[in-house]
Design an enzyme around this catalytic site. Structure first.
Site, PDB file in Angstrom:
ATOM      1  N   ASP A 215      38.082  10.221  41.020  1.00  0.00           N
ATOM      2  CA  ASP A 215      36.696  10.579  41.266  1.00  0.00           C
ATOM      3  C   ASP A 215      36.711  11.991  41.862  1.00  0.00           C
ATOM      4  OD1 ASP A 215      33.869  10.290  41.833  1.00  0.00           O
ATOM      5  OD2 ASP A 215      34.462   9.986  43.921  1.00  0.00           O
TER       6      ASP A 215
ATOM      7  N   ASP B  25      33.478  13.800  43.706  1.00  0.00           N
ATOM      8  CA  ASP B  25      32.676  13.955  44.913  1.00  0.00           C
ATOM      9  C   ASP B  25      33.169  13.047  46.035  1.00  0.00           C
ATOM     10  OD1 ASP B  25      31.090  15.759  43.567  1.00  0.00           O
ATOM     11  OD2 ASP B  25      29.572  14.275  43.026  1.00  0.00           O
TER      12      ASP B  25
END
Length: 239
Positions: free
Chosen positions: A33, A35
């Site tokens: 991922d 963010d």
């Protein structure tokens, strides 16, 4: 949260912490991922602050990451508040470039040295994620993220709803596609949010990351939860 080890024909077994670590050590592909994982902030929150609507959007992000609303609903509502122009997005990247999380460059470099394929699978925006990928020497074709759309005059025109990352379970769809395309046997998903957690399976293992923000649901359901990328580097050193 349980994922699965690949088995010879005949069945599957639930993974344990030690098996999760083993899958990571012998992974042929790792998906991150972006963010609050690879970078310290939530890109959409930073964009909202830049456009003067930070507080309203931060609350929606919290609900989305906690899993209390569908990702597409949260994305649609947040972007309808922000309504950023192409110029604003470009200026954000120039004036406030994403800040890498401590240790991520060393971890990605180590994975690359071991011929492990690294992918960025994000519910954020491709224009920002590509900037991060370049910093980490990750090929842009290994980036899966949402695309903002703009009218010819640069005004906001929505987002590309055909991208799998725009939906709940979208990250799992990307991982399934990558497995089918490349034949990966041991894929690991690493992230901080509910959308990362739900990608396992099809990921063979999930590692929860709390180095920037701790999401309690993710922490509780992760077999392996780390708060620094140094912990993952140490595990690779055991090989």
């Amino acid at each position: 949260m349980c994922c699965y080890l690949p088995l010879p024909p005949g069945g599957r077994i639930m993974t344990t912490l030690s098996q999760t670590k083993e899958i990571f050590r012998r992974a042929d592909a790792v998906c991150f991922d972006v963010d609050s994982t690879i970078i310290r902030e939530e890109g959409i929150d930073e964009l909202a602050k830049f456009c003067g609507v930070g507080d309203a959007v931060t609350e929606m992000t919290r609900k989305a990451m906690g899993g209390s609303v569908t990702f597409k609903t949260a994305l649609t509502e947040r972007l309808s508040i922000i309504r950023c122009s192409r110029e604003q997005v470009n200026k954000l990247i120039t004036d406030h470039p994403p800040q890498l999380t401590t240790g991520i460059k060393e971890l990605v470099d180590t994975l690359h040295q071991r011929s492990v394929k690294v992918f960025l699978v994000s519910g954020g925006f491709r224009c920002i994620v590509e900037h991060v990928a370049t910093q980490l020497s990750i090929p842009l074709q290994h980036v899966y993220a949402n695309r903002l759309k703009f009218y010819f005059n640069g005004e906001y025109a929505g987002f590309d709803e055909t991208q799998p990352t725009s939906e709940s379970n979208g990250k799992g769809k990307v991982i399934s596609m990558l497995k089918e395309k490349h034949g990966f046997k041991n894929m690991v998903m690493i992230g901080d949010g509910a959308t990362d957690l739900e990608a396992c399976p099809p990921a063979n293992a999930f590692i929860g990351f709390g180095g920037n923000v701790v999401r309690q649901q993710v922490k509780e359901k992760s077999l392996w939860y780390v708060t620094s990328f140094g912990e993952l580097l140490k595990e690779l050193e055991k090989i």
